[in-house]
Structure formats: structure tokens, C-alpha cells
Design an enzyme around this catalytic site. Structure first.
Site, PDB file in Angstrom:
ATOM      1  N   TYR A 190     -46.906  10.328  18.900  1.00 59.40           N
ATOM      2  CA  TYR A 190     -47.756  10.435  17.020  1.00 59.40           C
ATOM      3  C   TYR A 190     -48.649  10.783  16.500  1.00 59.40           C
ATOM      4  O   TYR A 190     -49.506  10.048  16.250  1.00 59.40           O
ATOM      5  CB  TYR A 190     -47.476   9.996  16.460  1.00 59.40           C
ATOM      6  CG  TYR A 190     -45.638   9.425  15.864  1.00 59.40           C
ATOM      7  CD1 TYR A 190     -44.667  10.565  15.981  1.00 59.40           C
ATOM      8  CD2 TYR A 190     -44.810   7.751  16.832  1.00 59.40           C
ATOM      9  CE1 TYR A 190     -43.543  10.552  15.750  1.00 59.40           C
ATOM     10  CE2 TYR A 190     -43.260   8.110  16.913  1.00 59.40           C
ATOM     11  CZ  TYR A 190     -42.826   8.717  16.105  1.00 59.40           C
ATOM     12  OH  TYR A 190     -41.208   9.376  16.362  1.00 59.40           O
ATOM     13  N   ARG A 202     -33.852   7.468  12.334  1.00 52.10           N
ATOM     14  CA  ARG A 202     -34.948   7.718  13.389  1.00 52.10           C
ATOM     15  C   ARG A 202     -34.653   6.530  14.189  1.00 52.10           C
ATOM     16  O   ARG A 202     -35.411   5.657  13.204  1.00 52.10           O
ATOM     17  CB  ARG A 202     -35.439   8.790  12.662  1.00 52.10           C
ATOM     18  CG  ARG A 202     -37.026   8.953  14.533  1.00 52.10           C
ATOM     19  CD  ARG A 202     -36.651   8.920  15.643  1.00 52.10           C
ATOM     20  NE  ARG A 202     -37.405   9.271  16.620  1.00 52.10           N
ATOM     21  CZ  ARG A 202     -37.484   8.906  17.525  1.00 52.10           C
ATOM     22  NH1 ARG A 202     -37.022   8.254  18.107  1.00 52.10           N
ATOM     23  NH2 ARG A 202     -38.569   8.913  18.200  1.00 52.10           N
ATOM     24  N   HIS A 256     -15.385   2.899   4.020  1.00 48.70           N
ATOM     25  CA  HIS A 256     -15.041   1.726   4.362  1.00 48.70           C
ATOM     26  C   HIS A 256     -16.357   0.619   4.213  1.00 48.70           C
ATOM     27  O   HIS A 256     -15.768  -0.513   3.921  1.00 48.70           O
ATOM     28  CB  HIS A 256     -14.320   2.073   4.891  1.00 48.70           C
ATOM     29  CG  HIS A 256     -12.621   2.611   4.775  1.00 48.70           C
ATOM     30  ND1 HIS A 256     -12.085   3.865   5.153  1.00 48.70           N
ATOM     31  CD2 HIS A 256     -11.563   2.314   3.830  1.00 48.70           C
ATOM     32  CE1 HIS A 256     -11.598   3.693   5.012  1.00 48.70           C
ATOM     33  NE2 HIS A 256     -10.881   3.543   3.902  1.00 48.70           N
ATOM     34  N   HIS A 299       1.028  -0.975  -0.262  1.00 50.29           N
ATOM     35  CA  HIS A 299       0.015   0.364   0.328  1.00 50.29           C
ATOM     36  C   HIS A 299       0.988   1.813  -0.065  1.00 50.29           C
ATOM     37  O   HIS A 299       1.972   1.029   0.797  1.00 50.29           O
ATOM     38  CB  HIS A 299      -1.239   0.002   1.225  1.00 50.29           C
ATOM     39  CG  HIS A 299      -1.977   0.523   1.450  1.00 50.29           C
ATOM     40  ND1 HIS A 299      -2.142   1.945   1.755  1.00 50.29           N
ATOM     41  CD2 HIS A 299      -3.074   0.630   1.286  1.00 50.29           C
ATOM     42  CE1 HIS A 299      -3.790   2.730   0.996  1.00 50.29           C
ATOM     43  NE2 HIS A 299      -4.237   1.489   1.019  1.00 50.29           N
ATOM     44  N   CYS A 315     -39.750  12.216   9.193  1.00 46.29           N
ATOM     45  CA  CYS A 315     -39.812  12.288  10.524  1.00 46.29           C
ATOM     46  C   CYS A 315     -40.541  12.882  10.654  1.00 46.29           C
ATOM     47  O   CYS A 315     -40.889  14.777  10.731  1.00 46.29           O
ATOM     48  CB  CYS A 315     -38.594  12.493  11.498  1.00 46.29           C
ATOM     49  SG  CYS A 315     -38.852  12.309  12.944  1.00 46.29           S
TER      50      CYS A 315
END
Length: 629
Positions: A469, A280, A207, A183, A326
Site C-alpha cells: 500500500y 477484503r 438465514h 412448516h 480497497c
């Protein structure tokens, strides 16, 4: 070709040089399954930092850089010859790279196996790789019974090129010594030698892709030994196995993870990238293995159990563009009126993605023949469809939510059981391996990590259906009985927000960019902005996806342009208030002030959005929550 025939000696010299440099450069990518030309190279984003692109090369040598070739410092008299010969030589380097790409990972895996007393001599010949067979996030670093166990102290001793370079990730131990040698950024990798690479991968989230995981697992040599105290700590932390997230998120809560997209990034593209789509979570993220996954569909004692592959075959596949928002998006604005309980979301708890799956209407008709016709005729005893997830709270109660059955069985409502998001397997944070997507509704109804679908006579009894909600008025008091008796939220209202601003090239025009959306499949008719507190409104340009059979689930991005002089003339204390409002195709528009929709839970804030602009640099000066009116 003329130059090659005229100067064979020159060609041989360059070929020799490029073979050396090609090997040197290409070996850095040898642990990948395909060449750097086709996708971002692993070596261009090493574990810790990108390698220098100015490393010394022989005079005039062609360098492979991404997908382009360049010739460094050729003499003026031989520029043409060098360019042609270098290009040919570079292809020779690519050939070497391809050979190493195919052979190096297997050779290293064999060497590791031999070192552990195992043999790969009986392995079958490699089959052609298929993307569907690539490793998934939950498979990386999993404990393997066929490998030895190493303590942290042993791993820590392998912290140099002389002693060998070992790292660990989750429960896996990896010998990356050969990788470091090949590398170009190997010296940087040594910063993690003998330790955990997870902290670095949290920072460099690029990655988290299959070909990198495969590269890492090819260097697997064992498992990490964990102390009883550590195992107890992991078991006591239900969030210990949550996925790694993009560091660019605006994080409100770590456990459970609640994060929104930075407004400056939100409206840059029509499709929100998976790694930047708001998250969320109400509970810990389940770790589900797709091969073991099944979905249960039940109604009054009749039960059907389907694998993911079976699900894909029994119904029509459909792809939609849809907003996920949301219910608490823009809750932060309500705090200007009075304090509200909940995560202080700004404008970024929303995203627009492409979802692929099967119609729930088709699946229900398959399991309970003629259900759609019975619902349409009014001869169905079931009135709601409940979705239960694999995410479970401390009490053992799973996350559950429901929608009216009329929404679920109507194929024009596009309710999907989804396994793909933006052309990729749906990420763990967004419901892997399967979630339900209910377009046009608040995000809380699109249950992730779907375990069960049930037909019910009444609404779900889940906590987030019965006690949260809810549609609340500004006068609703903190009375549980009143809140529980209030109507459950379903469809989203019309919404818009300004995400960023800039000055056009002419220096005289201020440009504003943002998003607009309306629930229920309604499209955005127009977006307007005002610089003088609503006395004058300027129509914005819209970018959107075409409507499908009269329904629109995705958002519209808008760009508005305002004369900079006008903005400056309306400044107060050096800042100008800029507002935006959207109108959908049914004529619905946004309330003028957050106080008109304020409620004690801070839900469903779709009031007119505004920001303060500094006319001097055309930037959003500050969040309006920090400005005293």
C-alpha cells in the site's frame, strides 16, 4: 358488521374454517418471536426453497400472505360478505399464531430437555425480549458442555418423519421434527435430514439473522462428535471458522476471503447493504465474544483497558455516511497496460455505509488528557496512531496500520471507533465487535477486529504499512528498498465508475448509473459522460447525502442520459465506448488513461472509467478488458 349480524351461522362456519386454516398457516411461523407482518417470515424462505403459494385451501378461505390478506374465488353474490367475514376470521388466525409464537419454542425446548433427563421446572419466568439479548453468529452451534454428544452415524439415522428429523450446524445437533411438521415447506427441509445444513445456508444467506439463530438453538439437543482427524483438519485450517457469505458476491479468493459487489447491484441504493458490501480480508476472521472483548490504548508505557460498554460511555457517539474502498479497486483495468500483481478487482471493491461509534479524538483525550491541545501546539512527541487487529498471520504477526496523529485527534476528521454498521452490529467480516473507520482514506487503514490503539513516534512497522500500500510511480521497479522507502498511501483520490445501463421508457434515451467519490472529505462537484472518446461531455444528475460542516465522506450516485441515436451513431463493430469522469470540489479530476497511474502493485487506479454499450439493447456489452481497441 351488518353481514355478521344477518348471518350468524355463516359467521360460525367461517370462524371454524379460519381457525383451522389460521392454525395451519400460522403454526408455520410459531417458532418466531414476532409475526410475519412485521418482518420477512421464516416460512417464506425455508432452509432450502420458498414454499408454494398455491397450495389448496378451502373455497374462499382468506390466506395470510406476508402482510396482505386476500380472498380466493368468492362467489359474485357473496363477495362482500366473504371479504368482511374472512378478514375478521384472519385476525382470529393471527391471535392463534401469536399464542403459538409465544408458547411453542419454550414447549419444544422443555420437551427436548426432558428427553435428555434435564428439567426446566426451576427456570425463572421469561423476561421481555430485547434485540440486544439476541443470539449472535459466533454463539450459534457452539459446543455446550451440558448436552450429550452424537456421532454422524447416529444423526444420519434420523432422516425421516418416522425416525425423527435431525440436522447439525457447526458443533450443534438439532431435532427439527416438530418444526418440519408445522412448516408448509417441510418436505423441502427433509433434503437435509440427518446431515449438515451449512451448505444450504451458504446458498440462502437470509438465514443469517438473530431470530433464525434463536429458532434453531431452541431445538438444540446436543453436540456433534468429531473424529480426531477432523479436529486436526479444522485446527490446521485457520479459515474453518470464517462466516458464511452472500452467494451473490463476485469472489476472487476464498482464503483469505476477497470478494466484491456485482456492479449491477452496486449503485442500486445509496447505502450498500451489509451482506453485499465488499470484503477484503488479509488473514482469517477472528471469532471474538463481545462479553469478553476489551480494547487496549497505550502510549509510552501508559496503558488503558476499556470494555465496549465503557467505551460507549466515555465519548460522544457520532454517525457518519462513509465510503470504504480497497486501495486495489479497479486493478483489473491496469492489466490492459501491463500485468500487475494482486487480486484482479473490477469496480466493486467499494461500498458506502452508515457507521456509528465514538470519536477517536475524544477517547484519546480521555485517556491522555490534553493530547489534542499538545498536538495542535506542536508539543507532542507522538506523530502517528497505530491500530492493531485481532487477525493474526502464520508467523504470529497481527495486522497493523497507522495514520498521522493530526488525523486521529481532529474531531472534524470523524475518525470513529465503530460498533454499528447500517444500524446493525458490525458483521464479523467487517470487524465485529469493533473496528476503526478512517473516512476518506484507503480501506487498509481502517483496521478491523480492533485490539490495540498505540501512540507512536513513527509509522507502524506492520507489513501492510511498510511493504505494501505504497504510492508508486509507473517507473518504479520491483526493488524492495525503493518500495519500502516510498510514501504510504493514506487519502483516496477522486474516483468514478459506470455500473449499469438501461433504455428509458421512451425507447430513445440511454441511461447510465454509477458512483463517484473523492477522499479527504471532498465532495463531488460534477460527473460527466462521453460517447465520442472525450470530444463531447454530458453532465450527469447526482444523488448524495448533504455535506456536514464542509466535509463529505459518502459517495455520490450519478445518472446520465444520452440520446440512443447518438450512441448508435458512434458505434464501432456494434459497440459504443462510453466514458465517465468526476471532478471534486477542489477541482481534482481523473487521469485520462490507466497507463498514467499504472504501477507494479496495481494500486490507486482512478483513471477515467469506460464501458462498451450495445446500442441495440442498451446493455453493457462486455467488460472493456475483453475488447480489443
Amino acid at each position: 358488521f351488518v353481514s355478521l349480524s344477518l348471518c350468524p351461522c355463516h359467521f360460525c362456519l367461517w370462524l371454524l374454517l379460519m381457525s383451522f386454516v389460521g392454525v395451519r398457516r400460522a403454526t408455520a411461523a410459531c417458532l418466531r418471536r414476532s409475526l410475519a407482518i412485521t418482518r420477512p417470515p421464516l416460512i417464506a424462505s425455508p432452509l432450502f426453497a420458498a414454499p408454494s403459494r398455491t397450495s389448496a385451501l378451502p373455497f374462499g378461505v382468506a390466506e395470510l400472505s406476508g402482510s396482505a390478506f386476500c380472498v380466493r374465488n368468492p362467489t359474485k353474490t357473496k363477495r362482500g360478505i366473504n371479504a368482511v367475514v374472512s378478514l375478521v376470521a384472519a385476525f382470529v388466525g393471527l391471535g392463534v399464531a401469536h399464542t403459538l409464537t409465544q408458547s411453542f419454542p419454550r414447549a419444544h425446548a422443555d420437551a427436548v430437555a426432558d428427553a435428555n433427563g434435564n428439567s426446566n421446572d426451576g427456570d425463572e419466568e421469561d423476561e421481555e425480549e430485547d434485540e440486544d439479548d439476541m443470539l449472535k453468529d459466533e454463539e450459534v452451534g457452539r459446543t455446550r458442555d451440558d448436552l450429550p454428544t452424537f456421532s454422524r452415524s447416529i444423526i444420519a439415522q434420523h432422516n425421516s418423519k418416522e425416525k425423527g428429523v435431525w440436522v447439525y450446524y457447526r458443533n450443534g445437533v438439532y431435532d427439527v421434527s416438530l418444526f418440519v411438521e408445522a412448516h408448509p415447506g417441510g418436505e423441502k427441509i427433509l433434503e437435509a435430514a440427518g446431515s449438515d445444513i451449512a451448505p444450504f445456508w451458504r446458498l440462502y444467506a437470509q438465514h443469517q439473522v438473530p431470530f433464525v439463530w434463536e429458532t434453531l438453538e431452541a431445538m438444540r439437543i446436543g453436540n456433534i462428535e468429531r473424529s480426531s482427524e477432523e479436529m486436526a483438519r479444522v485446527r490446521s485450517d485457520p479459515f474453518a471458522d470464517d462466516p458464511i457469505r452472500d452467494p451473490r458476491f463476485v469472489v476472487h479468493v476464498e482464503k483469505p476471503f476477497n470478494a466484491e459487489t456485482d456492479p449491477a447491484l452496486l449503485a442500486n441504493t445509496y447505502i450498500t447493504p451489509n451482506n453485499l458490501h465488499y470484503v477484503r480480508n488479509h488473514l482469517p476472521v477472528p471469532n471474538i465474544i463481545e462479553d469478553h472483548y476489551t480494547l487496549t490504548i497505550s502510549a509510552d508505557g501508559e496503558v488503558h483497558i476499556l470494555t465496549l460498554e465503557e467505551l460507549k460511555k466515555i465519548a460522544r457517539t457520532r454517525t457518519i455516511h462513509a465510503v470504504m474502498q480497497c486501495a486495489g479497486n479497479r486493478r483489473k483495468d491496469m492489466n490492459n497496460v501491463a500485468f500487475v500483481k494482486g487480486t484482479p478487482w473490477n469496480i466493486g471493491a467499494i461500498g458506502n455505509a452508515t457507521y456509528k461509534g465514538v470519536l477517536l479524538a475524544d477517547v484519546l483525550d480521555y485517556c491522555f488528557g490534553g493530547l489534542r491541545a499538545r498536538v495542535e501546539d506542536g508539543n507532542c512527541d507522538f506523530h502517528h496512531v497505530e491500530f492493531e487487529g485481532h487477525d493474526v498471520g502464520p508467523s504470529g504477526e497481527p495486522y497493523k496500520a497507522s495514520v498521522p496523529i493530526s488525523k486521529a485527534v481532529d474531531p472534524m476528521q470523524d475518525v470513529l471507533l465503530v460498533w454499528e454498521m447500517n444500524g446493525e452490529p458490525i458483521p464479523r467480516d467487517h470487524g465485529y465487535p469493533l473496528r476503526v473507520v478512517i473516512p476518506g482514506h484507503i480501506g487498509a487503514r481502517s483496521v478491523k477486529w480492533l485490539r490495540t490503539v498505540r501512540l507512536l513516534e513513527s509509522e507502524s512497522d506492520g507489513f501492510f504499512q511498510q511493504h505494501d500500500y505504497k504510492l508508486l510511480s509507473p517507473s518504479t521497479t520491483p526493488n524492495k528498498d525503493i518500495i519500502n522507502a516510498s510514501r504510504s498511501m493514506q487519502e483516496s483520490g477522486v474516483q468514478s465508475a459506470i455500473c449499469r445501463s438501461w433504455c428509458e421508457k421512451d425507447g430513445e434515451t440511454l441511461a447510465l448509473r454509477g458512483y463517484a467519490f473523492s477522499g479527504g472529505g471532498r465532495s463531488i462537484d460534477r460527473v460527466e459522460v462521453s460517447y465520442d472518446d472525450g470530444d463531447t461531455w454530458i453532465k450527469a444528475e447526482l444523488t448524495t447525502h448533504p455535506r456536514t460542516l464542509g466535509r463529505q465522506w459518502g459517495w455520490s450516485l450519478f445518472t446520465a442520459r444520452v440520446p440512443r441515436a447518438v450512441v448508435a451513431s458512434n458505434a464501432v463493430d456494434g459497440k459504443t465506448k462510453i466514458m465517465c469522469r468526476a471532478v471534486d470540489d477542489a477541482g481534482n479530476t481523473q487521469p485520462s488513461d490507466a497507463k498514467d497511474v499504472w504501477n507494479l502493485r496495481g494500486l490507486a487506479n482512478n483513471s477515467i472509467h469506460f464501458v462498451y454499450i450495445d446500442p441495440k439493447n442498451a446493455c453493457i456489452a462486455t467488460d472493456h478488458n475483453d475488447v480489443e481497441e
